[in-house]
Design an enzyme around this catalytic site. Structure first.
Site, PDB file in Angstrom:
ATOM      1  CG  LEU A  63      -1.894  -1.221   1.242  1.00  0.00           C
ATOM      2  CD1 LEU A  63      -2.773  -1.164   2.481  1.00  0.00           C
ATOM      3  CD2 LEU A  63      -2.743  -1.307  -0.021  1.00  0.00           C
ATOM      4  CE1 TYR A 155       5.062   4.429  13.663  1.00  0.00           C
ATOM      5  CE2 TYR A 155       5.043   5.742  15.670  1.00  0.00           C
ATOM      6  CZ  TYR A 155       4.501   4.742  14.893  1.00  0.00           C
ATOM      7  OH  TYR A 155       3.387   4.065  15.319  1.00  0.00           O
ATOM      8  CB  ILE A 188      -0.158  -0.892  21.620  1.00  0.00           C
ATOM      9  CG1 ILE A 188      -0.988   0.402  21.666  1.00  0.00           C
ATOM     10  CG2 ILE A 188      -1.054  -2.111  21.483  1.00  0.00           C
ATOM     11  CD1 ILE A 188      -1.991   0.469  22.773  1.00  0.00           C
TER      12      ILE A 188
END
Length: 270
Positions: A63, A155, A188
């Site tokens: 993608l 990032y 996470i």
């Protein structure tokens, strides 16, 4: 069954947060297309959902490239026809590196895989949704897009871009019936990103809930944003971070209640 008969694309759906979102959406009645650059992971995730009685289709696509995004939407048309209700824009890569050592190649690679891919997928989805009455787009950002964190140059910039793109999309696409929101996960634990013991300790010192998040924490928020319960919510960036962004310095309760902060130290000058 909050997503009964809905159609949904989940990018980066082969593992981690994307895989958990796909599983949760399918359990709520959606037919999900799991797009991932790793076809084997996408197939394994789709098989898991199908074995549990849900509907899932795998799709192998890079993608970060326009042709990969086009391939994904061709597969979506084969599965869903001209209808698309939900896009979860989750695909991306992690990158940690000091600012002075960041190469142009790494900078360009992170921007292409995180921000450019999100733009291409959102634009493609919005065109389908606008032609058929609207839909929901949820972009996965990061707390790194809101805070200056060591080693997060590329990032963090991509995630800050996703947050701002979310707001602009919400303004432009709202009149077309498309609600656009973002989730900013904090630390996470998905098993994808490893931390050293010092990094782990420093994170936990700054998280009021005193634990790392899990993929299911993000999936639950994504489900809410994709459901009718969030019908009047658009342009928001929802932090799912255990209070990490809200926290400043966190002291021990014992010290906080025993040391008198309003007592002047006579040995120090003003």
């Amino acid at each position: 069954m909050r997503l009964e008969s809905k159609t949904a694309i989940v990018t980066g759906g082969g593992r981690g947060i994307g895989r958990e979102i796909g599983r949760r959406f399918a359990a709520e009645g959606a037919h999900v297309l799991l797009a991932d650059i790793d076809g084997a992971r996408a197939e394994a995730a789709a098989e898991e959902i199908s074995a549990g009685g849900g509907r899932a289709t795998p799709c192998t696509a890079d993608l970060g490239l326009p042709e990969g995004v086009g391939q994904m939407f061709e597969t979506a048309r084969d599965c869903f026809g001209d209808r698309l209700d939900i896009l979860i824009n989750n695909a991306g890569i992690a990158h940690h590196g000091a600012f002075l050592e960041l190469s142009f190649e790494d900078w360009e690679r992170v921007l292409r895989n995180n921000l450019t891919s999100a733009f291409l997928c959102a634009q493609g989805a919005a065109r389908v949704m606008a032609a058929h009455g609207g839909g929901r787009i949820v972009n996965i950002g990061s707390i790194s897009g809101q805070r200056g964190s060591y080693g997060r140059t590329a990032y963090g910039v991509t995630k800050a871009g996703i947050h701002q793109m979310t707001r602009i999309m919400a303004v432009e696409l709202g009149p077309r019936g498309i609600a656009v929101n973002a989730i900013a996960p904090g630390p996470i634990d998905t098993g994808i990103t490893s931390m050293g013991p010092d990094q782990e300790r420093r994170y936990l010192e700054r998280i009021p809930l005193e634990r790392f998040g899990h993929a299911r924490d993000i999936a639950g928020t994504a489900l809410f944003l994709a459901s009718d319960e969030a019908a009047y919510l658009t342009g928001s960036v929802v932090n799912v971070d255990g209070g990490f962004d809200a926290a400043g310095l966190i002291f021990s309760y014992t010290e906080l209640t025993t040391v008198k902060s309003d007592v002047r130290d006579p040995t120090r000058s003003d």
